[in-house]
Motif scaffolding. Structure first.
Motif, PDB file in Angstrom:
ATOM      1  N   SER A  76     -95.958 115.502 125.863  1.00  0.00           N
ATOM      2  CA  SER A  76     -95.100 115.584 124.677  1.00  0.00           C
ATOM      3  C   SER A  76     -94.085 116.730 124.768  1.00  0.00           C
ATOM      4  CB  SER A  76     -95.958 115.769 123.422  1.00  0.00           C
ATOM      5  OG  SER A  76     -96.723 116.965 123.498  1.00  0.00           O
ATOM      6  N   ASP A  77     -94.057 117.424 125.897  1.00  0.00           N
ATOM      7  CA  ASP A  77     -93.136 118.545 126.097  1.00  0.00           C
ATOM      8  C   ASP A  77     -91.840 118.016 126.712  1.00  0.00           C
ATOM      9  OD1 ASP A  77     -91.822 120.890 126.633  1.00  0.00           O
ATOM     10  OD2 ASP A  77     -93.532 121.878 127.593  1.00  0.00           O
ATOM     11  N   TYR A  78     -90.756 118.096 125.980  1.00  0.00           N
ATOM     12  CA  TYR A  78     -89.479 117.577 126.465  1.00  0.00           C
ATOM     13  C   TYR A  78     -88.986 118.341 127.693  1.00  0.00           C
ATOM     14  CZ  TYR A  78     -86.971 121.586 124.507  1.00  0.00           C
ATOM     15  OH  TYR A  78     -86.509 122.855 124.251  1.00  0.00           O
ATOM     16  N   ARG A  79     -89.372 119.604 127.826  1.00  0.00           N
ATOM     17  CA  ARG A  79     -88.931 120.388 128.973  1.00  0.00           C
ATOM     18  C   ARG A  79     -89.520 119.853 130.273  1.00  0.00           C
ATOM     19  NH1 ARG A  79     -91.064 126.054 127.916  1.00  0.00           N
ATOM     20  NH2 ARG A  79     -92.872 124.738 127.427  1.00  0.00           N
ATOM     21  N   PHE A  80     -90.757 119.366 130.193  1.00  0.00           N
ATOM     22  CA  PHE A  80     -91.384 118.772 131.373  1.00  0.00           C
ATOM     23  C   PHE A  80     -90.625 117.527 131.811  1.00  0.00           C
ATOM     24  CE2 PHE A  80     -94.521 115.654 133.000  1.00  0.00           C
ATOM     25  CZ  PHE A  80     -94.834 116.278 134.194  1.00  0.00           C
ATOM     26  N   TRP A  81     -90.248 116.687 130.867  1.00  0.00           N
ATOM     27  CA  TRP A  81     -89.518 115.466 131.204  1.00  0.00           C
ATOM     28  C   TRP A  81     -88.110 115.781 131.683  1.00  0.00           C
ATOM     29  CZ3 TRP A  81     -92.458 111.645 132.199  1.00  0.00           C
ATOM     30  CH2 TRP A  81     -93.644 111.465 131.499  1.00  0.00           C
ATOM     31  N   GLU A  82     -87.510 116.830 131.161  1.00  0.00           N
ATOM     32  CA  GLU A  82     -86.196 117.235 131.655  1.00  0.00           C
ATOM     33  C   GLU A  82     -86.281 117.717 133.101  1.00  0.00           C
ATOM     34  OE1 GLU A  82     -84.627 120.129 129.006  1.00  0.00           O
ATOM     35  OE2 GLU A  82     -83.917 118.660 127.538  1.00  0.00           O
ATOM     36  N   SER A  83     -87.325 118.472 133.434  1.00  0.00           N
ATOM     37  CA  SER A  83     -87.503 118.918 134.816  1.00  0.00           C
ATOM     38  C   SER A  83     -87.786 117.733 135.739  1.00  0.00           C
ATOM     39  CB  SER A  83     -88.632 119.944 134.901  1.00  0.00           C
ATOM     40  OG  SER A  83     -89.889 119.350 134.600  1.00  0.00           O
ATOM     41  N   MET A  84     -88.496 116.729 135.236  1.00  0.00           N
ATOM     42  CA  MET A  84     -88.722 115.515 136.020  1.00  0.00           C
ATOM     43  C   MET A  84     -87.396 114.798 136.277  1.00  0.00           C
ATOM     44  SD  MET A  84     -92.004 114.817 136.773  1.00  0.00           S
ATOM     45  CE  MET A  84     -92.283 113.056 136.646  1.00  0.00           C
ATOM     46  N   GLN A  85     -86.536 114.758 135.258  1.00  0.00           N
ATOM     47  CA  GLN A  85     -85.227 114.129 135.419  1.00  0.00           C
ATOM     48  C   GLN A  85     -84.376 114.873 136.435  1.00  0.00           C
ATOM     49  OE1 GLN A  85     -83.019 113.858 131.767  1.00  0.00           O
ATOM     50  NE2 GLN A  85     -81.313 112.754 132.684  1.00  0.00           N
ATOM     51  N   GLY A 256     -81.019 125.137 132.988  1.00  0.00           N
ATOM     52  CA  GLY A 256     -82.036 124.199 133.436  1.00  0.00           C
ATOM     53  C   GLY A 256     -81.502 123.038 134.244  1.00  0.00           C
ATOM     54  N   ALA A 257     -80.242 123.095 134.684  1.00  0.00           N
ATOM     55  CA  ALA A 257     -79.639 121.988 135.428  1.00  0.00           C
ATOM     56  C   ALA A 257     -80.291 121.775 136.785  1.00  0.00           C
ATOM     57  CB  ALA A 257     -78.139 122.225 135.605  1.00  0.00           C
ATOM     58  N   THR A 258     -80.866 122.813 137.365  1.00  0.00           N
ATOM     59  CA  THR A 258     -81.548 122.703 138.660  1.00  0.00           C
ATOM     60  C   THR A 258     -83.018 123.119 138.555  1.00  0.00           C
ATOM     61  OG1 THR A 258     -80.825 124.938 139.271  1.00  0.00           O
ATOM     62  CG2 THR A 258     -79.421 123.097 139.954  1.00  0.00           C
ATOM     63  N   ASN A 259     -83.558 123.050 137.362  1.00  0.00           N
ATOM     64  CA  ASN A 259     -84.949 123.441 137.138  1.00  0.00           C
ATOM     65  C   ASN A 259     -85.874 122.292 137.533  1.00  0.00           C
ATOM     66  OD1 ASN A 259     -87.057 125.109 136.365  1.00  0.00           O
ATOM     67  ND2 ASN A 259     -86.980 124.466 134.227  1.00  0.00           N
ATOM     68  N   VAL A 260     -86.093 122.147 138.842  1.00  0.00           N
ATOM     69  CA  VAL A 260     -86.947 121.078 139.338  1.00  0.00           C
ATOM     70  C   VAL A 260     -88.373 121.295 138.838  1.00  0.00           C
ATOM     71  CG1 VAL A 260     -85.553 120.550 141.364  1.00  0.00           C
ATOM     72  CG2 VAL A 260     -87.253 122.367 141.488  1.00  0.00           C
ATOM     73  N   VAL A 261     -89.185 120.244 138.899  1.00  0.00           N
ATOM     74  CA  VAL A 261     -90.472 120.267 138.211  1.00  0.00           C
ATOM     75  C   VAL A 261     -91.408 121.331 138.778  1.00  0.00           C
ATOM     76  CG1 VAL A 261     -91.508 118.482 139.691  1.00  0.00           C
ATOM     77  CG2 VAL A 261     -92.317 118.779 137.330  1.00  0.00           C
ATOM     78  N   VAL A 283    -101.331 117.989 138.225  1.00  0.00           N
ATOM     79  CA  VAL A 283    -102.121 116.770 138.430  1.00  0.00           C
ATOM     80  C   VAL A 283    -101.272 115.535 138.175  1.00  0.00           C
ATOM     81  CG1 VAL A 283    -104.113 115.448 137.619  1.00  0.00           C
ATOM     82  CG2 VAL A 283    -104.307 117.916 137.921  1.00  0.00           C
ATOM     83  N   VAL A 284    -100.446 115.572 137.133  1.00  0.00           N
ATOM     84  CA  VAL A 284     -99.550 114.443 136.847  1.00  0.00           C
ATOM     85  C   VAL A 284     -98.603 114.200 138.013  1.00  0.00           C
ATOM     86  CG1 VAL A 284     -97.668 113.637 135.362  1.00  0.00           C
ATOM     87  CG2 VAL A 284     -99.689 114.693 134.337  1.00  0.00           C
ATOM     88  N   ILE A 285     -98.020 115.268 138.547  1.00  0.00           N
ATOM     89  CA  ILE A 285     -97.110 115.146 139.687  1.00  0.00           C
ATOM     90  C   ILE A 285     -97.854 114.615 140.905  1.00  0.00           C
ATOM     91  CG2 ILE A 285     -95.591 116.401 141.253  1.00  0.00           C
ATOM     92  CD1 ILE A 285     -94.517 115.999 138.418  1.00  0.00           C
ATOM     93  N   LEU A 286     -99.100 115.070 141.105  1.00  0.00           N
ATOM     94  CA  LEU A 286     -99.895 114.601 142.238  1.00  0.00           C
ATOM     95  C   LEU A 286    -100.147 113.103 142.144  1.00  0.00           C
ATOM     96  CD1 LEU A 286    -101.640 115.147 144.757  1.00  0.00           C
ATOM     97  CD2 LEU A 286    -103.548 115.659 143.217  1.00  0.00           C
TER      98      LEU A 286
END
Length: 307
Positions: A76-85, A256-261, A283-286
């Motif tokens: 539910s953390d939008y920052r995590f999904w932004e880093s995934m993007q 955060g434009a280059t804030n990879v996950v 774990v999600v990334i794994l």
């Protein structure tokens, strides 16, 4: 009298000898298995344990089982999904560029011309440079005030580019740095693959009057298709772990434009001290990486069967 030695020679080994052979074989594998478990399996299982627990900073350990609570916070953390993007954008641009550029360069240096051995050796230099050093070096090269790119742009009468102040240029810089460092690996793999191609097929094609483009499109690329797929998978596994270059060159900025996950996970763990949530992210990334790698391996198998 002569039949007795023959029966003795063909008699099956005793059960005790089989057990001894089995134990002796596995005895050689125990050190490697223990080492692999210590450096790989234990950290993974410990990370999974932390991801399902509340992490106590005082004792620096998991103290209470909380189930899926950490995963719920992460998803539910939008920052995590932004880093995934951001990571997805980086992968979409970096991986195809490295594969296409690497195999193209391999074709050029595989041709007969003077000095190609020196060029091959020079192409290996970026691969042995430490990622942090590469990031810092390119940060100086792309510096809008004192960088080398600014000097060459001024010779052409162009304004300097703010590579690390603009979101689009910062991502472009990240792709450029990673491509500079890892394209030599693709070149090395592609060169070895080209040298292993059967010569008689190309000789037969030349006798039939096939030109350079026909041999490339109809023979070389189909034969190299499994190698290209395997190289892509190897680079995928390396690129998805992007961290050090982003840390040294852009530090996730601007905005955060280059804030990879992986950089985001590092920030959450060692800056914000959210170790349980960071473990859940890892774990999600794994899991995502394992699923996508399985898909890529399946595709690679199909290519091998077809070509």
């Amino acid at each position: 009298m002569s039949s007795q030695p023959s029966a003795t020679m063909h008699r099956s080994p005793r059960p005790g000898r089989k057990v001894t052979d089995f134990l002796s074989r596995w005895a050689f594998m125990v050190p490697a298995a223990v080492l692999l478990g210590a450096v790989l399996a234990y950290p993974i299982f410990y990370t999974i344990e932390i991801s399902f627990s509340r992490f106590d900073l005082a004792s620096f350990s998991a103290v209470e089982w909380v189930g899926w609570e950490n995963y719920s916070r992460v998803l539910s953390d939008y920052r995590f999904w932004e880093s995934m993007q951001v990571t997805l954008i980086y992968l979409v641009f970096a991986l195809p560029t490295q594969i296409i550029l690497g195999f193209s360069i391999a074709f050029l240096i595989n041709a007969e011309w003077r000095g190609r051995s020196v060029v091959r050796a020079l192409f290996l230099i970026p691969m042995v440079v430490a990622p942090v050093v590469a990031g810092g070096l390119w940060r100086m090269i792309l510096d809008p005030l004192w960088g080398m790119t600014t000097y060459f742009l001024s010779l052409l009468g162009l304004e300097p580019l703010d590579w690390f102040g603009d979101a689009t240029l910062a991502m472009a810089a990240l792709v450029i740095i990673d491509t500079w460092r890892w394209t030599p690996f693709v070149v090395l793999t592609a060169t070895a693959a080209l040298l292993s191609l059967p010569k008689d097929v190309f000789e037969a094609a030349e006798i039939d009057g096939a030109g350079w483009w026909s041999k490339l499109w109809s023979i070389t690329l189909p034969l190299l298709a499994p190698i290209i797929a395997a190289t892509f998978i190897v680079r995928w596994l390396g690129a998805v772990k992007m961290f050090d270059i982003a840390l040294a060159a852009t530090y996730g900025g601007p905005g955060g434009a280059t804030n990879v996950v992986n950089l985001f996970i590092y920030e959450e763990a060692f800056r914000s001290l959210h170790f349980a949530e960071s473990a859940a992210m890892a774990v999600v990334i794994l899991v995502i990486t394992m699923v996508l790698t399985g898909v890529f391996l399946w595709g690679s198998t199909l290519l091998e069967e077809r070509f």
